[in-house]
Design a protein around this motif. Structure first.
Motif, mmCIF file in Angstrom:
data_model
loop_
_atom_site.group_PDB
_atom_site.id
_atom_site.type_symbol
_atom_site.label_atom_id
_atom_site.label_comp_id
_atom_site.label_asym_id
_atom_site.label_seq_id
_atom_site.Cartn_x
_atom_site.Cartn_y
_atom_site.Cartn_z
ATOM 1 N N GLY A 60 0.783 -1.231 0.000
ATOM 2 C CA GLY A 60 0.000 0.000 0.000
ATOM 3 C C GLY A 60 0.815 1.281 0.000
ATOM 4 O O GLY A 60 0.282 2.356 -0.262
ATOM 5 N N LYS A 61 2.121 1.204 0.296
ATOM 6 C CA LYS A 61 2.959 2.410 0.400
ATOM 7 C C LYS A 61 3.027 3.158 -0.930
ATOM 8 O O LYS A 61 2.838 4.372 -0.979
ATOM 9 N N LEU A 62 3.274 2.433 -2.022
ATOM 10 C CA LEU A 62 3.398 3.086 -3.316
ATOM 11 C C LEU A 62 2.067 3.700 -3.743
ATOM 12 O O LEU A 62 2.029 4.855 -4.180
ATOM 13 N N GLU A 63 0.979 2.961 -3.601
ATOM 14 C CA GLU A 63 -0.337 3.482 -3.955
ATOM 15 C C GLU A 63 -0.619 4.755 -3.165
ATOM 16 O O GLU A 63 -1.169 5.720 -3.687
ATOM 17 N N ASN A 64 -0.234 4.752 -1.889
ATOM 18 C CA ASN A 64 -0.435 5.913 -1.035
ATOM 19 C C ASN A 64 0.388 7.112 -1.533
ATOM 20 O O ASN A 64 -0.108 8.235 -1.590
ATOM 21 N N LEU A 65 1.644 6.850 -1.908
ATOM 22 C CA LEU A 65 2.510 7.927 -2.409
ATOM 23 C C LEU A 65 1.982 8.500 -3.725
ATOM 24 O O LEU A 65 2.215 9.667 -4.038
ATOM 25 N N PHE A 66 1.292 7.676 -4.507
ATOM 26 C CA PHE A 66 0.771 8.120 -5.803
ATOM 27 C C PHE A 66 -0.493 8.965 -5.679
ATOM 28 O O PHE A 66 -0.953 9.529 -6.656
ATOM 29 N N LYS A 67 -1.055 9.076 -4.471
ATOM 30 C CA LYS A 67 -2.250 9.903 -4.283
ATOM 31 C C LYS A 67 -1.851 11.373 -4.391
ATOM 32 O O LYS A 67 -0.793 11.779 -3.895
ATOM 33 N N PRO A 68 -2.721 12.183 -5.026
ATOM 34 C CA PRO A 68 -2.388 13.618 -5.216
ATOM 35 C C PRO A 68 -2.016 14.338 -3.924
ATOM 36 O O PRO A 68 -1.117 15.174 -3.912
ATOM 37 N N GLU A 69 -2.666 13.990 -2.813
ATOM 38 C CA GLU A 69 -2.374 14.694 -1.554
ATOM 39 C C GLU A 69 -0.994 14.344 -0.985
ATOM 40 O O GLU A 69 -0.503 15.007 -0.077
ATOM 41 N N ASN A 70 -0.340 13.330 -1.533
ATOM 42 C CA ASN A 70 0.991 12.938 -1.062
ATOM 43 C C ASN A 70 2.099 13.272 -2.064
ATOM 44 O O ASN A 70 3.215 12.783 -1.950
ATOM 45 N N LYS A 71 1.776 14.131 -3.017
ATOM 46 C CA LYS A 71 2.739 14.472 -4.070
ATOM 47 C C LYS A 71 4.031 15.055 -3.487
ATOM 48 O O LYS A 71 5.121 14.720 -3.937
ATOM 49 N N GLU A 72 3.912 15.901 -2.472
ATOM 50 C CA GLU A 72 5.095 16.528 -1.878
ATOM 51 C C GLU A 72 6.048 15.475 -1.304
ATOM 52 O O GLU A 72 7.265 15.556 -1.488
ATOM 53 N N GLU A 73 5.492 14.478 -0.632
ATOM 54 C CA GLU A 73 6.313 13.403 -0.063
ATOM 55 C C GLU A 73 6.961 12.588 -1.187
ATOM 56 O O GLU A 73 8.138 12.231 -1.106
ATOM 57 N N LEU A 74 6.207 12.304 -2.248
ATOM 58 C CA LEU A 74 6.742 11.562 -3.384
ATOM 59 C C LEU A 74 7.903 12.322 -4.022
ATOM 60 O O LEU A 74 8.957 11.748 -4.303
ATOM 61 N N VAL A 75 7.731 13.632 -4.212
ATOM 62 C CA VAL A 75 8.796 14.468 -4.791
ATOM 63 C C VAL A 75 10.032 14.417 -3.905
ATOM 64 O O VAL A 75 11.153 14.257 -4.391
ATOM 65 N N SER A 76 9.849 14.521 -2.593
ATOM 66 C CA SER A 76 10.970 14.491 -1.652
ATOM 67 C C SER A 76 11.724 13.168 -1.756
ATOM 68 O O SER A 76 12.960 13.140 -1.823
ATOM 69 N N ILE A 77 10.983 12.059 -1.796
ATOM 70 C CA ILE A 77 11.608 10.739 -1.901
ATOM 71 C C ILE A 77 12.365 10.614 -3.218
ATOM 72 O O ILE A 77 13.519 10.177 -3.246
ATOM 73 N N LEU A 78 11.742 11.022 -4.319
ATOM 74 C CA LEU A 78 12.410 10.906 -5.622
ATOM 75 C C LEU A 78 13.639 11.802 -5.690
ATOM 76 O O LEU A 78 14.678 11.403 -6.225
ATOM 77 N N ASN A 79 13.541 13.018 -5.137
ATOM 78 C CA ASN A 79 14.699 13.915 -5.140
ATOM 79 C C ASN A 79 15.845 13.377 -4.303
ATOM 80 O O ASN A 79 16.998 13.754 -4.489
ATOM 81 N N TYR A 80 15.547 12.467 -3.373
ATOM 82 C CA TYR A 80 16.583 11.815 -2.566
ATOM 83 C C TYR A 80 17.352 10.793 -3.409
ATOM 84 O O TYR A 80 18.379 10.290 -2.991
ATOM 85 N N HIS A 81 16.882 10.528 -4.615
ATOM 86 C CA HIS A 81 17.535 9.598 -5.543
ATOM 87 C C HIS A 81 18.264 10.323 -6.672
ATOM 88 O O HIS A 81 18.733 9.685 -7.607
ATOM 89 N N VAL A 82 18.323 11.659 -6.591
ATOM 90 C CA VAL A 82 18.924 12.456 -7.662
ATOM 91 C C VAL A 82 20.056 13.308 -7.096
ATOM 92 O O VAL A 82 19.919 13.918 -6.037
ATOM 93 N N VAL A 83 21.175 13.329 -7.824
ATOM 94 C CA VAL A 83 22.337 14.132 -7.467
ATOM 95 C C VAL A 83 22.647 15.022 -8.661
ATOM 96 O O VAL A 83 22.540 14.581 -9.813
#
Length: 146
Positions: A60-83
């Motif tokens: 359920g974690k990924l589905e939860n991250l894909f919800k529009p209200e969790n976009k900020e958290e998703l962006v933060s997690i993805l940006n943690y994978h970018v240098v």
């Protein structure tokens, strides 16, 4: 380690899509609204979790991250994978940390010629693209601050 595979004419997003093992990562980039950035000038180094890495997330974690209200958290997690910058595996292996785009540093370890970033092992290295490089990793890293 290996030298950079062909510096493709494809950008990071299209290179990841063409690879075939980063389908979920590609969807996450789209949902986060980061496609334009990662198609931009760069250069960026992306530690892209493989589809198998996303499968290891709690149910359920990924589905939860894909919800529009969790976009900020998703962006933060993805940006943690970018240098910022184009960092080959040889460059990364010489570092102790990587300063990620989300502002947090991720620890780098070199063990038996295997590089890991925040506990995620690099499984495919130096996948070149026109605006950076992708390294496949075997786990989704979650920053401590989001």
């Amino acid at each position: 380690m290996s030298t950079m595979t062909n510096t493709s004419t494809k950008n990071l997003v299209d290179t990841a899509a063409a690879n075939g093992s980063f389908k979920t990562f590609g969807k996450a980039i789209e949902r986060a609204g980061m496609s334009d950035t990662l198609r931009g000038v760069g250069p960026f180094t992306v530690f892209a979790p493989t589809d198998a890495a996303f499968d290891k997330l709690p149910a359920g974690k990924l589905e939860n991250l894909f919800k529009p209200e969790n976009k900020e958290e998703l962006v933060s997690i993805l940006n943690y994978h970018v240098v910022s910058g184009r960092k080959t595996m040889a460059d990364i292996g010489k570092s102790e940390t990587a300063k990620t785009v989300n502002g947090q540093s991720a620890p780098i370890m070199l063990t038996n010629d295997r590089v890991s970033i925040d506990g995620a092992r690099v499984t495919s290295a130096d996948i070149g693209s026109s605006n950076g490089v992708i390294h496949g990793i075997d786990k989704v890293n979650i920053p401590t601050k989001q």
